[in-house]
Design a protein around this motif. Structure first.
Motif, mmCIF file in Angstrom:
data_model
loop_
_atom_site.group_PDB
_atom_site.id
_atom_site.type_symbol
_atom_site.label_atom_id
_atom_site.label_comp_id
_atom_site.label_asym_id
_atom_site.label_seq_id
_atom_site.Cartn_x
_atom_site.Cartn_y
_atom_site.Cartn_z
ATOM 1 N N ALA A 298 0.868 -1.184 0.088
ATOM 2 C CA ALA A 298 0.132 0.020 0.373
ATOM 3 C C ALA A 298 0.823 1.549 0.221
ATOM 4 N N VAL A 299 0.407 2.434 -0.874
ATOM 5 C CA VAL A 299 0.979 3.821 -0.831
ATOM 6 C C VAL A 299 0.226 5.024 -0.341
ATOM 7 N N ASP A 300 1.039 5.798 1.307
ATOM 8 C CA ASP A 300 0.263 6.748 1.689
ATOM 9 C C ASP A 300 -0.841 7.843 0.822
ATOM 10 N N GLN A 301 0.251 8.080 -0.299
ATOM 11 C CA GLN A 301 -0.084 8.825 -1.158
ATOM 12 C C GLN A 301 0.118 8.325 -2.445
ATOM 13 N N SER A 302 -1.583 8.721 -3.412
ATOM 14 C CA SER A 302 -0.533 8.580 -5.007
ATOM 15 C C SER A 302 -0.538 9.801 -5.608
ATOM 16 N N LYS A 303 1.153 9.575 -6.519
ATOM 17 C CA LYS A 303 1.564 11.001 -6.956
ATOM 18 C C LYS A 303 1.131 11.098 -8.442
ATOM 19 N N THR A 304 0.964 11.511 -8.672
ATOM 20 C CA THR A 304 1.189 12.239 -10.848
ATOM 21 C C THR A 304 2.754 11.857 -10.755
#
Length: 314
Positions: A298-304
């Motif tokens: 899992a990631v804590d935040q999605s990034k572009t």
């Protein structure tokens, strides 16, 4: 991420799905490969995400989120027991994004090598199929990250090997990996480092199908399999014949991430990233990963478009 040609593993995924009827009840309940998708985690329409879609952007099919996916292996994506419905963690993530954008999900099974042209030519709105962010791919595509790229070292359940965390731990071992993959690059670099300091070389083994690789590991012809953690964790949970002894990032020595992949500059990536971050906050994202035992990825935040794996030779 991984295999340059995953089509050879589709049949293995189908066989695994059918074989679920022979798996222990607890495993069958945990990894439901039924074609009935009515129990998929669903999300509400995310107005902020919809507004983030660039003006003028048009979906391939009006009212639908058309997503290319390669059903290569559970729990990421595979065929259900009907051998035609695609199920797994990636299809579930695709469903959440479609819901968030107020669209109907349309999954299109494709061969791994076909998605780049399909996305860049506008045949698909996105590909959600365990694609790793790389600097080379960023020249043609936009990315919205949703999972860590984790590779796992797995050994036979009764193996005396208990931990692999650095190059010296695999010196002299027979290691199964995938040709032309990130994990192959890593294991070959570890081997180079070992030989340079006088340690025994690694014997790298390649197999065209899962059954042959499994047989090699269980028979002792191979000591370790080093491939994507998710699919190996699934095997370990289903049959109990292998165990995890170590993990590394798919971009070792740097961190690699898996991402929803869209056409460069099309204007969809920011909306997808926003949708994913709202799904992370409201817990829907976590529900999907927990269901498929992918919490560790899992990631804590999605990034572009974050920094990706470097180009070859850089």
């Amino acid at each position: 991420m991984a295999f340059l040609d995953r089509t050879k593993y589709v049949l293995a995924g189908v066989i695994t799905a059918v074989a679920m009827s022979c798996a222990p009840a607890s495993a069958a309940e945990k990894f439901n490969l039924s074609p009935d998708t009515s129990n998929r985690v669903r999300a509400e329409k995310d107005e902020a995400a919809v507004k983030a879609i660039a003006p003028g952007f048009k979906f391939v099919n009006p009212g639908k989120f058309t997503v290319a996916i390669n059903p290569w292996d559970p729990p990421i994506a595979t065929y259900a027991t009907d051998a035609k419905t695609v199920v797994g963690a990636d299809p579930d993530i695709a469903q959440l994004i479609a819901d968030s954008l107020g669209l109907q999900l349309e999954l299109v099974p494709v061969a791994w090598e076909d998605w780049p042209l399909g996305v860049s030519s506008g045949k698909y709105d996105a590909v959600i199929s365990n694609v790793t962010v790389t600097e080379e791919r960023k020249l043609k595509f936009d990315f919205s990250t949703y999972r860590k790229d984790v590779l796992g070292f797995y050994v036979k359940a009764d193996s005396k090997i208990t931990e692999i965390k650095e190059p010296k731990d695999v010196a002299g071992l027979k290691v199964i990996t995938g040709a032309g993959t990130n994990q192959e690059k890593i294991i070959l670099e570890w081997d180079r480092q070992n030989v340079a300091v006088g340690l025994k070389p690694i014997e790298v083994q390649y197999f065209d199908d899962r059954a042959a690789a499994d047989l090699a590991l269980q028979s002792g012809r191979a000591d370790v399999e080093f491939n994507p953690n998710a699919t190996q964790a699934y095997k370990a949970a289903i049959n109990g014949t292998r165990k995890l002894v170590g993990t590394v990032s798919g971009g070792w020595p740097i961190t690699a991430e898996i991402a929803v992949t869209t056409k460069k500059g099309a204007g969809l990536a920011d909306a997808v990233t926003l949708a994913l971050n709202d799904l992370i906050k409201n817990g829907k994202y976590g529900e999907v990963l927990k269901h498929w035992s992918l919490n560790a990825e899992a990631v804590d935040q999605s990034k572009t478009n974050p920094a990706g794996l470097p180009k070859s030779g850089s």
